[in-house]
Design an enzyme around this catalytic site. Sequence first.
Site, PDB file in Angstrom:
ATOM      1  N   PHE A 144       0.859  -1.186   0.000  1.00  0.00           N
ATOM      2  CA  PHE A 144       0.000   0.000   0.000  1.00  0.00           C
ATOM      3  C   PHE A 144       0.891   1.229   0.000  1.00  0.00           C
ATOM      4  CE2 PHE A 144      -2.588   3.431   1.545  1.00  0.00           C
ATOM      5  CZ  PHE A 144      -3.789   3.220   0.883  1.00  0.00           C
ATOM      6  N   ASP A 229       9.340   3.004   1.477  1.00  0.00           N
ATOM      7  CA  ASP A 229       8.148   3.734   1.906  1.00  0.00           C
ATOM      8  C   ASP A 229       7.992   3.543   3.414  1.00  0.00           C
ATOM      9  OD1 ASP A 229       5.638   4.703   2.495  1.00  0.00           O
ATOM     10  OD2 ASP A 229       4.650   3.767   0.780  1.00  0.00           O
ATOM     11  N   LYS A 258       2.322  10.611   7.838  1.00  0.00           N
ATOM     12  CA  LYS A 258       1.567  10.153   9.009  1.00  0.00           C
ATOM     13  C   LYS A 258       2.066  10.794  10.309  1.00  0.00           C
ATOM     14  CE  LYS A 258      -0.200   5.796   7.099  1.00  0.00           C
ATOM     15  NZ  LYS A 258      -1.612   6.152   7.028  1.00  0.00           N
TER      16      LYS A 258
END
Length: 417
Positions: A144, A229, A258
């Site tokens: 993802f 990532d 985040k």
Amino acid sequence: MDKELIISETIEKYEKYINPAIARLFRFMGLATIEWQAEGDIIRDIDGKEYIDCLGGYGVFSLGHRHPKVIEAVKKQLDYMPLSSKVLFNKPMADLSEILAKITPGDLQYSFIGNSGAEAVEGAIKLARVYTGREKVIATANAFHGKTMGALSATGRDVFSRPFRPLLSGFSHVSFGDFSELEKVVDENTAAVILEPIQGEGGIIVPPQDYFAKVRALCDKLGVVLICDEVQTGLGRTGKMFAVDHYGVVPDIITTAKSLGGGVMPIGAFTARPHLWDKYIESPFLHTSTFGGNPLACTAAIAAIEAIIEEKLAEKADQTGRYFIDELNKIQKQFPAVVKEMRGKGLMIGVELTKEGIGGFLMSELIAQGVLVAYTLNNPNVIRIEPPLNISRDRVNKVVGAFRDAIEKANDMIDDF
């Protein structure tokens, strides 16, 4: 204040102006209420009911909610300049970029500051392509990386990508953690390999310990850019400042977001080794963002990183995570018909269930007991646990107790799933 009226009107607005399916899902999960106030690892709804936040905004709230250091910094910056003119030097962005160069692995140096994880991934892919002059990008199944068109091309789940095809050309996917499969597809035409150090939405999947070292060597051999990532795994979540630190590997580009905003501001970044930045130095406006690098978000990020370091939150995540997983493993051994496996690093923990239908039941039971969790987006068999890194041992014990009660109930009705 008529609380019931506020709740009903809010849900009605979701149904009418946002998405009725989301409203139905929240109701089904026992979440027909409104989040109202939060502090530390606790969220309170409009009625004052408390929930231990073990979802953490999918990795956003590593510092918990409303960390005082971040709140103070943001309030102070509001009195100066929240957004950038874009034509004068921006001190908070310069300071944040320096800090990112210092805390990221190896010789990573230059940063571009954006607004989200998906934007960071988009920027990383663009940089890899402009640096190499190549098109191919190798990602992994069940990865993802975001849902914008470029990031979605790397995201490895058909249910999200199929409705929007054709996506960007040149992307292909291999099994995560299987180096032999990756080795067969990476060649001299490959611009980048993009990997999560631990797959988050894929189900908290930890690769073999030597996987990243092999990938690094392969990329070096063929001149391929290695993108890590770390949008979800970075900044202490796994018990190290960055998850690649577990493997002793330096990527060419690393993405963050985040928790970078300290649970207060949205912000994302990609940070790269200096030789990759040459094209952007030649043409500094090849990649820009109107709101990216704004002083308010950068100030929040600086305060967040300082708090992570000062409070030794990576170390706390490691210690608390080991205890948490050990306690959950005891439950797994007691109820193997319900729980297949516990896995993770630090406070990025996955509870894999034996049947998909159990996940929704467990979520409802835990929510009723005041514990917020969710299953991973690409694997509904896995319940994720990502609480604030400073969660107390007492709170952990309460969560473990709630899990034990919920799993015991599931075990009693296992044939119904």
